[in-house]
Design an enzyme around this catalytic site. Sequence first.
Site, short mmCIF file in Angstrom:
data_model
loop_
_atom_site.label_atom_id
_atom_site.label_comp_id
_atom_site.label_asym_id
_atom_site.label_seq_id
_atom_site.Cartn_x
_atom_site.Cartn_y
_atom_site.Cartn_z
N MET A 27 0.85 -1.20 0.00
CA MET A 27 0.00 0.00 0.00
C MET A 27 0.88 1.24 0.00
O MET A 27 1.71 1.41 0.91
CB MET A 27 -0.92 0.02 1.23
N VAL A 28 0.71 2.07 -1.02
CA VAL A 28 1.52 3.27 -1.15
C VAL A 28 1.32 4.16 0.07
O VAL A 28 0.19 4.41 0.49
CB VAL A 28 1.15 4.04 -2.45
N GLU A 51 4.87 0.08 -3.04
CA GLU A 51 5.51 0.05 -4.35
C GLU A 51 6.49 1.22 -4.48
O GLU A 51 6.17 2.36 -4.17
CB GLU A 51 4.45 0.17 -5.45
N GLN A 95 8.36 -4.45 -3.20
CA GLN A 95 7.62 -4.38 -4.46
C GLN A 95 8.16 -3.26 -5.34
O GLN A 95 8.28 -2.11 -4.91
CB GLN A 95 6.13 -4.16 -4.24
N CYS A 124 -1.44 -2.20 -10.36
CA CYS A 124 -1.87 -0.88 -9.91
C CYS A 124 -2.57 -0.12 -11.04
O CYS A 124 -1.99 0.07 -12.11
CB CYS A 124 -0.68 -0.07 -9.41
N ALA A 248 -5.49 -5.52 2.42
CA ALA A 248 -5.02 -4.14 2.23
C ALA A 248 -5.80 -3.19 3.13
O ALA A 248 -5.38 -2.84 4.22
CB ALA A 248 -5.14 -3.74 0.77
#
Length: 398
Positions: A27-28, A51, A95, A124, A248
């Site tokens: 999760m960004v 990421e 990631q 994504c 998530a």
Amino acid sequence: MGAGGERERLVLRTSDDYRGKNVLAPMVRVGTLPMRLLAAEYGADIVYGEELVDKRVMHCRRFENNILNTVDFLDKNDKLVYRTCPEEYGRSVFQIGTGDAVTALKAAEIVCGDVAAIDINMGCPKHFSTSGGMGAKLLKQPETVRDILTTLRRNLPTTKPLTCKIRLLEKVEDTVELVRIIESCGVTAMGLHGRYVPQRPREPAHWNLIKEVVAAMSVPVIANGDIFRHADFQRMRDETGAASSMCARGAQWNASIFSSEGLRPVPEVIREYVKRSILTDNPYQNSKYVIKEMMVVDTGLETAEAKAVNKCNSLHDLAKLFKVEDYYAEVMRERDNTQISKKRTAGEKDADDEETERAREGELAASSRSTSNKETRLCPSEHMTFSTTDGMTPTDGQ
């Protein structure tokens, strides 16, 4: 820090290590070190970091932070890009956002020795990712997928797991065709988000379609989509046949979803998160973002406490707000003691070096006095002296 008990022995190596696991999804901005540690504390078996784009990572330098006992990856301006620590080594997945095999490999090689596994983001749907030829853009580029995965598999250590995470294509047959290509590249496992690219989180995930894809694969599938209670991890595995389950939003809102003992109150989870932010010296701006993501579905962002988060300008401010100031003070004392200890050790080493040098000079002086009555010649080429009585030949000192 540490996940505790038997689980600490997990080290991702083979496909079997991806079976029966509860996984923190990438999760960004959320999946930084404090969240990964907290999720592991509550029971997450595998934790994905956020990421990070290959072109940013490939220029990072590795720095061993002896004060925090972490390994930091810093950009050319010494800004923190990624931080990890020994406590998460066996379970942390890095990631990479990429659209190119060469840059993907360069990025992977930078971090490979400090993470448990490498994952490629192929699902994504955000514009920042797809516009760069990354994320979900790869779902329609099977040859690029093949190039990236085979290049990484060929060049990374064989014991380093390689995975990727995708979404459903419009037709299940197309998804199956893609995953068979992915499987042929030698991946250790594959993550599958049970939504189409255009779908938003509020739309239900398609567990029935995950089941069809799982049936076509032999490597473990990590299923992702709509896990909001601890029981959902096992229910997803049972209903889809997936090897593992990934969460998530449920974890973003309350990381104790990984606990078999049930959800803890959000204020308690926030305090634990703040403590891990302090312990890892997480950038306070990032911690504020994650805290507000927890608050938004609990009390909302219009409360006095939520508004107070916006005014925090340091981890110390967050510690005071969430009543863990004593913990903050304890960590700072330990950190100061560590720095003093390391300075003292360095000073003692310098003193030892000086003492050794003085002793050496004394020995040389004594040697010179003892050989003053012996024949001493000058070696013309190296300008070195030697005594004809000690049985040695000229040397250049190497």
